[in-house]
Design an enzyme around this catalytic site. Structure first.
Site, PDB file in Angstrom:
ATOM      1  CB  ALA A   1      -1.613   7.439  -3.811  1.00 49.50           C
TER       2      ALA A   1
ATOM      3  N   GLY B   1       0.828  -1.198   0.000  1.00 49.75           N
ATOM      4  CA  GLY B   1       0.000   0.000   0.000  1.00 49.75           C
ATOM      5  C   GLY B   1       0.857   1.241   0.000  1.00 49.75           C
ATOM      6  CG  ASN B   2      -0.251   4.656  -1.548  1.00 48.10           C
ATOM      7  OD1 ASN B   2      -0.951   5.490  -0.990  1.00 48.10           O
ATOM      8  ND2 ASN B   2      -0.646   3.982  -2.623  1.00 48.10           N
ATOM      9  NE  ARG B   3       3.783   8.366   5.278  1.00 53.45           N
ATOM     10  CZ  ARG B   3       4.612   9.356   5.546  1.00 53.45           C
ATOM     11  NH1 ARG B   3       5.823   9.341   5.049  1.00 53.45           N
ATOM     12  NH2 ARG B   3       4.243  10.355   6.313  1.00 53.45           N
ATOM     13  CB  SER B   4      -2.647   8.147  -0.319  1.00 54.64           C
ATOM     14  OG  SER B   4      -3.788   8.942  -0.524  1.00 54.64           O
TER      15      SER B   4
END
Ligand code: CTP
Length: 399
Positions: A266, A199-202
């Protein structure tokens, strides 16, 4: 109709002038007061100035404040004392003012007014940040001498300043009426197995702020939301998407019907080539994962867009040469505008309610200095122009 909320504080006397200015400008004003406000200014004064009964705890009927909060275009709380700000931040609603604010889904402006030490208190600042994160706008406070003789920040802004901000906000409402806006927000998750993902930090906050702001400006909004901690406060059609491929499918399906597409999500650039079926059991061996590229949704939209459709992309850039890279992205993806964030800074962006952006288009660059994500959303949507004003001009020229 505009709701003006008055909470307890010496600055309540300045609210009389605020109401007078708004009424003079032709606005319908409904005042709603907390019991503490009545210690400073009587409801009769506000009723006379607004030419309709001010709503108080003693109002004859039980629900008119909830009716008013449904009908109002904008809610301005001036003065907003520390107590009222804390209640707004935590969803407490012990009086008619906080109840109407809780039930209100439109633009909420607050003009804080309190003792400088109360304003500077970390808990007050935290409460204000919570409100900003939810799209509430603040006006002031100003610095100066307080009624109690202390100096510092905490004075309510002057009524003409507040009235100006209200009028400026009202001018944006309805500016996107009749336009269909599609927004993607949040971060995609690419499964490694049945329980793990890349995943990512968005947080989704920036995209959700754009969707909220577009809805408040009268657009017909569809939000495609990937994993996010943010959720919209204005009512809108919301579809969920987990992976880049699901987001791509949902976006392409909705794109035809959209006049404006804002790709704030994102989207993962890579995904595990072969996600494990079920849960991978831990063993001593290393786990090597091969990643394959995902499709670039924005580029696909740019290549296949129809005449007149506006395409806005985002670029999370790190450090030097950021604007040049964003400009290259504008060309490569065929977008009309790239909203650039500098993710090397810790005071804005990912986990913050604030952002600073650069709007990159074929016309050049525009820096939108550090402000709430809601205000950044406003600046992004300002680039679309005012549909209502344009329609009015076109109508005038055809007559
Ligand atoms: N985007 C997209 N589909 C992808 C990846 C990104 O539509 N698979 C969109 C994002 O929603 C955003 C924009 O493209 O609007 C920029 O994303 P970014 O990841 O910064 O673009 P890249 O082309 O991956 O940039 P870089 O080469 O710098 O990694």
């Amino acid at each position: 109709m505009i709701l003006v909320g008055v909470s307890g504080g010496v600055a309540a006397y300045k609210s009389c002038e605020l109401v007078r200015l708004l009424v003079k400008a032709g606005r319908e004003v409904q005042v709603v007061m907390t019991p503490a406000a009545e210690r400073f200014v009587g409801p009769t004064t506000f009723s006379a100035l607004s030419r309709r009964p001010a709503l108080t705890e003693q109002s004859a009927d039980v629900f008119p404040h909830l009716e008013a909060s449904r009908e109002a275009m904008l809610f301005c709380i001036a003065p907003a004392g520390a107590n009222t700000i804390a209640r707004l931040a935590h969803g407490e609603a012990p009086n008619v003012l906080t109840q109407s604010a809780l039930a209100f889904t439109g633009p909420l402006l607050v003009a804080p007014a309190m003792n400088p030490r109360m304003w500077a208190a970390p808990v007050t600042q935290e409460n204000v940040r919570a409100l900003l994160a939810r799209g509430v706008e603040t006006i002031g406070p100003e610095s100066g001498e307080m009624a109690e003789g202390e100096q510092g920040a905490g004075r309510m802004s002057e009524p003409d300043e507040i009235a100006g901000r209200i009028e400026a906000r009202l001018a944006t409402l309805g500016s996107l009426a009749g336009r269909r806006v599609l927004v993607t927000a949040g971060g995609t998750r690419e499964p490694l197995d049945a329980v793990r993902y890349l995943g990512n930090r968005s947080s989704g906050r920036m995209g959700v702020a754009v969707a909220d702001e577009a809805a408040r400006r009268g657009a017909d909004v569809t939000l495609i939301l990937a994993a996010a901690t943010a959720s919209p406060s204005a009512p809108m059609r919301t579809l969920r998407a987990e992976t880049a491929e699901q987001l791509r499918a949902a976006t392409l399906e909705q794109a035809d019907g959209a006049d404006v597409i804002v790709m704030a999500a994102a989207v993962a650039d890579y995904r595990p080539a072969q996600p494990v079926a079920g849960k991978r059991v831990k063993d001593a061996a290393a786990w090597t994962i091969e990643l394959e590229a995902t499709a670039d949704v924005l580029a696909e939209l740019g290549a296949g867009r129809r005449e007149g459709q506006v395409l806005i992309g985002f670029a999370a850039e790190y450090g030097e040469g950021a604007v040049e890279r964003a400009r290259a992205k504008l060309k490569r993806k065929g977008a009309d505008l790239i909203v650039m964030n500098d993710i090397s800074r810790s005071d804005i962006g990912f986990d913050s309610s604030l952002n600073e952006i650069v709007l990159v288009s074929s016309k050049g660059e525009q820096l939108v200095s550090r402000r709430s994500k809601q205000a950044c959303a406003g600046a992004i949507l300002d680039t679309l122009g005012n549909q209502t004003a344009r329609a009015a001009v076109e109508q005038r020229t055809t007559v």
